[in-house]
Every structure is written in structure tokens, then in C-alpha cells.
Design an enzyme around this catalytic site. Structure first.
Site, PDB file in Angstrom:
ATOM      1  N   ASN A   1      15.122  74.059  18.201  1.00 55.80           N
ATOM      2  CA  ASN A   1      16.239  74.513  17.017  1.00 55.80           C
ATOM      3  C   ASN A   1      17.352  75.199  17.932  1.00 55.80           C
ATOM      4  O   ASN A   1      18.072  75.806  17.440  1.00 55.80           O
ATOM      5  CB  ASN A   1      15.160  75.664  16.457  1.00 55.80           C
ATOM      6  CG  ASN A   1      15.130  77.043  17.309  1.00 55.80           C
ATOM      7  OD1 ASN A   1      15.132  76.803  18.403  1.00 55.80           O
ATOM      8  ND2 ASN A   1      15.039  78.029  16.666  1.00 55.80           N
TER       9      ASN A   1
ATOM     10  N   THR B   1      18.597  72.715  12.516  1.00 52.60           N
ATOM     11  CA  THR B   1      17.829  73.277  11.470  1.00 52.60           C
ATOM     12  C   THR B   1      17.190  71.949  10.622  1.00 52.60           C
ATOM     13  O   THR B   1      17.542  71.111  10.986  1.00 52.60           O
ATOM     14  CB  THR B   1      18.191  74.469  10.611  1.00 52.60           C
ATOM     15  OG1 THR B   1      17.214  74.766   9.500  1.00 52.60           O
ATOM     16  CG2 THR B   1      19.418  73.851   9.669  1.00 52.60           C
TER      17      THR B   1
ATOM     18  N   ASP C   1      11.670  79.662  17.510  1.00 46.23           N
ATOM     19  CA  ASP C   1      10.766  79.813  16.321  1.00 46.23           C
ATOM     20  C   ASP C   1       9.432  80.657  16.588  1.00 46.23           C
ATOM     21  O   ASP C   1       9.414  81.532  16.132  1.00 46.23           O
ATOM     22  CB  ASP C   1      10.543  78.771  15.568  1.00 46.23           C
ATOM     23  CG  ASP C   1      11.640  77.829  14.603  1.00 46.23           C
ATOM     24  OD1 ASP C   1      12.536  78.888  14.551  1.00 46.23           O
ATOM     25  OD2 ASP C   1      11.744  76.944  14.273  1.00 46.23           O
TER      26      ASP C   1
ATOM     27  N   SER D   1      22.747  82.147   9.406  1.00 41.82           N
ATOM     28  CA  SER D   1      23.193  82.159  10.549  1.00 41.82           C
ATOM     29  C   SER D   1      24.436  82.473  11.052  1.00 41.82           C
ATOM     30  O   SER D   1      24.723  83.263  11.866  1.00 41.82           O
ATOM     31  CB  SER D   1      22.666  80.832  11.305  1.00 41.82           C
ATOM     32  OG  SER D   1      21.245  80.804  11.156  1.00 41.82           O
TER      33      SER D   1
ATOM     34  N   LYS E   1      15.057  69.053  13.344  1.00 34.30           N
ATOM     35  CA  LYS E   1      14.497  69.658  14.575  1.00 34.30           C
ATOM     36  C   LYS E   1      13.584  68.859  15.362  1.00 34.30           C
ATOM     37  O   LYS E   1      13.616  68.784  16.552  1.00 34.30           O
ATOM     38  CB  LYS E   1      13.404  70.932  14.026  1.00 34.30           C
ATOM     39  CG  LYS E   1      14.420  71.993  13.515  1.00 34.30           C
ATOM     40  CD  LYS E   1      13.302  73.104  13.291  1.00 34.30           C
ATOM     41  CE  LYS E   1      14.250  74.327  12.795  1.00 34.30           C
ATOM     42  NZ  LYS E   1      13.303  75.429  12.451  1.00 34.30           N
TER      43      LYS E   1
HETATM   44  P1  NDP Z   1       8.389  70.805   7.507  1.00 38.80           P
HETATM   45  O1  NDP Z   1       9.244  69.882   6.534  1.00 38.80           O
HETATM   46  O2  NDP Z   1       8.397  70.359   9.134  1.00 38.80           O
HETATM   47  O3  NDP Z   1       7.017  70.840   7.087  1.00 38.80           O
HETATM   48  C1  NDP Z   1       6.539  71.185   5.796  1.00 38.80           C
HETATM   49  C2  NDP Z   1       5.063  71.735   5.615  1.00 38.80           C
HETATM   50  O4  NDP Z   1       5.092  72.019   4.185  1.00 38.80           O
HETATM   51  C3  NDP Z   1       4.265  70.390   5.949  1.00 38.80           C
HETATM   52  O5  NDP Z   1       3.120  70.998   6.397  1.00 38.80           O
HETATM   53  C4  NDP Z   1       3.975  69.927   4.382  1.00 38.80           C
HETATM   54  O6  NDP Z   1       2.918  69.089   4.265  1.00 38.80           O
HETATM   55  C5  NDP Z   1       3.945  71.159   3.734  1.00 38.80           C
HETATM   56  N1  NDP Z   1       4.114  71.010   2.268  1.00 38.80           N
HETATM   57  C6  NDP Z   1       5.424  70.647   1.379  1.00 38.80           C
HETATM   58  N2  NDP Z   1       5.046  70.624   0.331  1.00 38.80           N
HETATM   59  C7  NDP Z   1       3.780  71.081   0.013  1.00 38.80           C
HETATM   60  C8  NDP Z   1       2.837  71.050  -1.123  1.00 38.80           C
HETATM   61  N3  NDP Z   1       3.440  70.847  -2.296  1.00 38.80           N
HETATM   62  N4  NDP Z   1       1.585  71.509  -1.121  1.00 38.80           N
HETATM   63  C9  NDP Z   1       1.111  71.628   0.154  1.00 38.80           C
HETATM   64  N5  NDP Z   1       1.824  71.495   1.529  1.00 38.80           N
HETATM   65  C10 NDP Z   1       3.213  71.005   1.199  1.00 38.80           C
HETATM   66  O7  NDP Z   1       9.190  72.162   7.542  1.00 38.80           O
HETATM   67  P2  NDP Z   1       9.279  73.264   8.371  1.00 38.80           P
HETATM   68  O8  NDP Z   1       7.696  73.398   8.869  1.00 38.80           O
HETATM   69  O9  NDP Z   1      10.175  73.212   9.224  1.00 38.80           O
HETATM   70  O10 NDP Z   1       9.357  74.636   7.286  1.00 38.80           O
HETATM   71  C11 NDP Z   1       8.551  75.009   6.586  1.00 38.80           C
HETATM   72  C12 NDP Z   1       9.114  76.238   5.506  1.00 38.80           C
HETATM   73  O11 NDP Z   1       9.388  77.178   6.994  1.00 38.80           O
HETATM   74  C13 NDP Z   1      10.475  76.096   5.169  1.00 38.80           C
HETATM   75  O12 NDP Z   1      10.337  76.808   4.014  1.00 38.80           O
HETATM   76  C14 NDP Z   1      11.256  76.799   6.085  1.00 38.80           C
HETATM   77  O13 NDP Z   1      12.502  77.350   5.418  1.00 38.80           O
HETATM   78  C15 NDP Z   1      10.682  77.721   6.728  1.00 38.80           C
HETATM   79  N6  NDP Z   1      11.040  78.291   8.146  1.00 38.80           N
HETATM   80  C16 NDP Z   1      11.452  79.636   8.201  1.00 38.80           C
HETATM   81  C17 NDP Z   1      11.987  80.020   9.542  1.00 38.80           C
HETATM   82  C18 NDP Z   1      12.165  81.517   9.658  1.00 38.80           C
HETATM   83  O14 NDP Z   1      13.010  81.685  10.520  1.00 38.80           O
HETATM   84  N7  NDP Z   1      11.790  82.307   8.529  1.00 38.80           N
HETATM   85  C19 NDP Z   1      11.776  78.957  10.334  1.00 38.80           C
HETATM   86  C20 NDP Z   1      11.415  77.774  10.294  1.00 38.80           C
HETATM   87  C21 NDP Z   1      11.128  77.379   9.103  1.00 38.80           C
HETATM   88  P3  NDP Z   1       2.788  67.589   4.219  1.00 38.80           P
HETATM   89  O15 NDP Z   1       3.236  67.125   5.692  1.00 38.80           O
HETATM   90  O16 NDP Z   1       1.458  67.351   3.598  1.00 38.80           O
HETATM   91  O17 NDP Z   1       3.997  67.199   3.359  1.00 38.80           O
END
Ligand code: NDP
Length: 296
Positions: free
Chosen positions: A103, A78, A122, A33, A82
Site C-alpha cells: 500500500n 489502494t 495496513d 487520504s 494492492k
Molecule cells: P479484497 O477485495 O481483497 O477482499 C474482500 C474480502 O471480502 C474477500 O475475502 C471477499 O471474499 C469478501 N467478501 C466480499 N463480498 C462478500 C460477501 N458478500 N460475503 C462474504 N464475503 C465477501 O478487499 P480488501 O481486503 O482490500 O478490503 C476489505 C475491506 O476492508 C474493504 O471494505 C476496505 O475498504 C477495507 N479496508 C479498510 C482499511 C482501513 O484502513 N480502514 C484498509 C484496507 C481495507 P471472496 O474472496 O470470497 O470474494
């Protein structure tokens, strides 16, 4: 450097002022960023200055207070802040309320005082990226993997396109919450299809077979780790979209090997940044300049 915030262990830069925007995250060293916003400001000859601040979860409240007191223009928020920062905002935009996360922060100053507004770019970012990378999604079956903040933003973006969304994750209750977001956006009631347990092999295979586009909105793949096997067996007529960026995740690599279209999250990253930039500056962001900076 002196600190604006004696109550926090974070030492804020002493020279913060109305030209400043910061990124609050933990960690933030890897973030693209600062490069994107610096390039955009330079391109438009604006005085905006963007710096990343590593803020531990227990320091967030004190840092947000101190930044407001320092008179800065805005902030990006981030991982992992968030959702936590929502409670700190004086007002939330409809978009932030829908996604349930913030965000983008803006301190609005008037004669009556300072109002901290929480927004979320987002969903707008993903919608713009999908519009560039994937053909029209109206009526198209999409499997959305994940139930965190990024998945909720994706749910908003997809519901607006009229895609038919199935949500999968390892927590069915959280997935149902994501499907509720789809319902909240899509008044026609046709976008929200259902929830599938990520750990139920047969149901997952059937959901993948039925999907034209599969979106990974989990953090799985960030460290080379794998989603369940069926997600690595897409076919050539399908498209894989991973919100993780800058890494060739096993999910994307397997899709590409099968001849499927494969897109990472860089487009979403660029477009969410562009929307935040426009909010702070009041001028349209130079998207191509920001993309170039993010890729470098
Ligand atoms: P969160 O921590 O809010 O959510 C993560 C999600 O991933 C949850 O649903 C979690 O499930 C799931 N998860 C984690 N580990 C596992 C696993 N081993 N098996 C199955 N499910 C799993 O993170 P965010 O939603 O904020 O971000 C998710 C991804 O998106 C990140 O990699 C982030 O970098 C990316 N992102 C990219 C953006 C972009 O601009 N390109 C913007 C925002 C995010 P559970 O709840 O069961 O743990």
C-alpha cells in the site's frame, strides 16, 4: 497539463517532482487520504504535496513507470491495485511480503539508479488502532471475517498481539491462507486456532459465541449489505470491529444495539496513513491532526 506517460491514457500532472506523493486507486474520489496528508504536511510546514490519481487496472504498470520517471517521492496504493503492484516493485519489505500486498511505494534514488520499494502499513495501522480501541488482546479469542488483503494485514496485526485467531469466510482455501499468515508471524504456534466456513450456520454461531472480538475484514456493509445473520447477533460482552469506515454498517449497528463495543476502520485508516507519511518524510506523523482531517 501535459503527460509524462505517452503509453497510458491517464494524464499525469505536468508538475510532478520530488515533493509529490500520489494515491493510485480506482476509484479514488471518495478517499480521505489527500486531506489527511495535506493537513499533516501543513502542520509540520513540509513541502510534501499529495494528490489522488484514478488509475484503471490496465493502466497501472505504465503509470508506475511514468511516476518513477517523473521523480516523485512516493505513492499510496489502494483498491484494486494492492496485490497487482507487488510484481512491479524492485524490492519488498518484510511487511509487504508477509501481507502479500503493497500500500506504500517509495522511489529510492542513488548514484546507482532508482529502486522502487514496496511496503505495507495496513497491519501497523490496525495494530495501533486496536491498541487504542480494544484492551490487550494476548490470549483473547478473535474471529476474523474475510480472506482478502485487509484480512491478511489483520492476521499479521493479531498474531503480533498474541490473540487466538479463528478465520471465517466463504472460501475455506483462502481462509486457510490467512491462517498461514498468523502461523508465519506467531512463532509460539498458539495464535492460529482454525478456519470456519462463513456459510455453515451452526459452526459460525459456535465460533461467534467463543469470540471476545469479531473483526469484519470484508467489504460487506459498504453498501448497507449484510453479513450472515449470526454476525448480527453479538452480545454486550463482545466487541465488533469493522475495517469499513465512514459508514455505520449493519454489523456495527447491530453490535451497538446489543450493547457491544463497536469500532469502525477510521483508526486503522489514520494510523496506516501516519506510518506511510513517516516513511516518505522521515519525521513522525501528527496523528491527531490526520485523524481530525479524516473525520472532517
Ligand atoms: P479484497 O477485495 O481483497 O477482499 C474482500 C474480502 O471480502 C474477500 O475475502 C471477499 O471474499 C469478501 N467478501 C466480499 N463480498 C462478500 C460477501 N458478500 N460475503 C462474504 N464475503 C465477501 O478487499 P480488501 O481486503 O482490500 O478490503 C476489505 C475491506 O476492508 C474493504 O471494505 C476496505 O475498504 C477495507 N479496508 C479498510 C482499511 C482501513 O484502513 N480502514 C484498509 C484496507 C481495507 P471472496 O474472496 O470470497 O470474494
Amino acid at each position: 497539463m501535459t503527460s509524462h506517460a505517452s503509453v497510458t491514457a491517464v494524464t499525469l500532472p505536468a508538475d510532478l517532482g520530488p515533493d509529490d506523493v500520489v494515491l493510485l486507486g480506482w476509484p479514488v474520489a471518495h478517499s480521505r487520504s489527500p486531506a489527511m496528508h495535506a493537513a499533516a504536511a501543513a502542520h509540520l510546514a513540509l513541502s510534501l504535496r499529495y494528490r489522488a490519481l484514478a488509475v484503471a487496472p490496465e493502466e497501472l504498470d505504465a503509470v508506475v513507470d511514468a511516476l518513477g520517471a517523473a521523480g516523485i517521492r512516493g505513492a499510496n496504493v489502494t483498491v484494486p491495485h494492492k496485490r497487482a503492484v507487488v510484481g512491479h516493485c524492485d524490492v519488498l519489505t518484510d511487511e509487504a511480503r508477509l501481507v502479500g500486498a503493497v500500500n506504500t511505494l517509495t522511489w529510492e534514488r542513488s548514484g546507482e539508479g532508482v529502486v522502487l520499494e514496496g511496503h505495507n502499513t495496513d497491519a501497523i495501522g490496525l495494530a495501533a488502532a486496536l491498541a487504542e480501541d480494544v484492551v490487550a488482546l494476548a490470549g483473547v479469542p478473535v474471529l476474523l471475517v474475510g480472506a482478502g488483503g485487509a484480512a491478511r494485514a489483520a492476521a499479521v496485526a493479531l498474531a503480533r498481539t498474541g490473540a487466538r485467531v479463528t478465520v471465517t469466510g466463504r472460501d475455506p482455501q483462502a481462509c486457510a491462507g490467512v491462517l498461514d499468515v498468523v502461523r508465519a508471524v506467531d512463532a509460539s504456534g498458539t495464535s492460529a486456532v482454525g478456519v470456519v466456513d462463513l456459510l455453515e450456520d451452526a459452526a459460525l454461531r459456535a465460533a461467534i459465541e467463543a469470540a471476545t472480538v469479531v473483526i469484519n475484514a470484508t467489504s460487506v456493509g459498504l453498501r448497507g449489505d449484510h453479513l450472515p445473520d449470526p454476525l448480527e447477533s453479538l452480545q454486550a460482552h463482545q466487541a465488533a470491529y469493522d475495517l469499513v469506515y465512514g459508514i455505520d454498517t449493519p454489523f456495527l449497528a447491530a453490535a451497538r444495539d446489543a450493547g457491544a463495543a463497536a469500532h469502525d476502520g477510521l483508526g486503522m485508516l489514520v494510523h496506516q496513513a501516519a506510518a506511510s507519511f513517516a516513511r516518505w518524510t522521515g519525521v513522525p506523523a501528527p496523528v491527531a491532526v490526520m485523524r481530525d482531517a479524516a473525520q472532517r
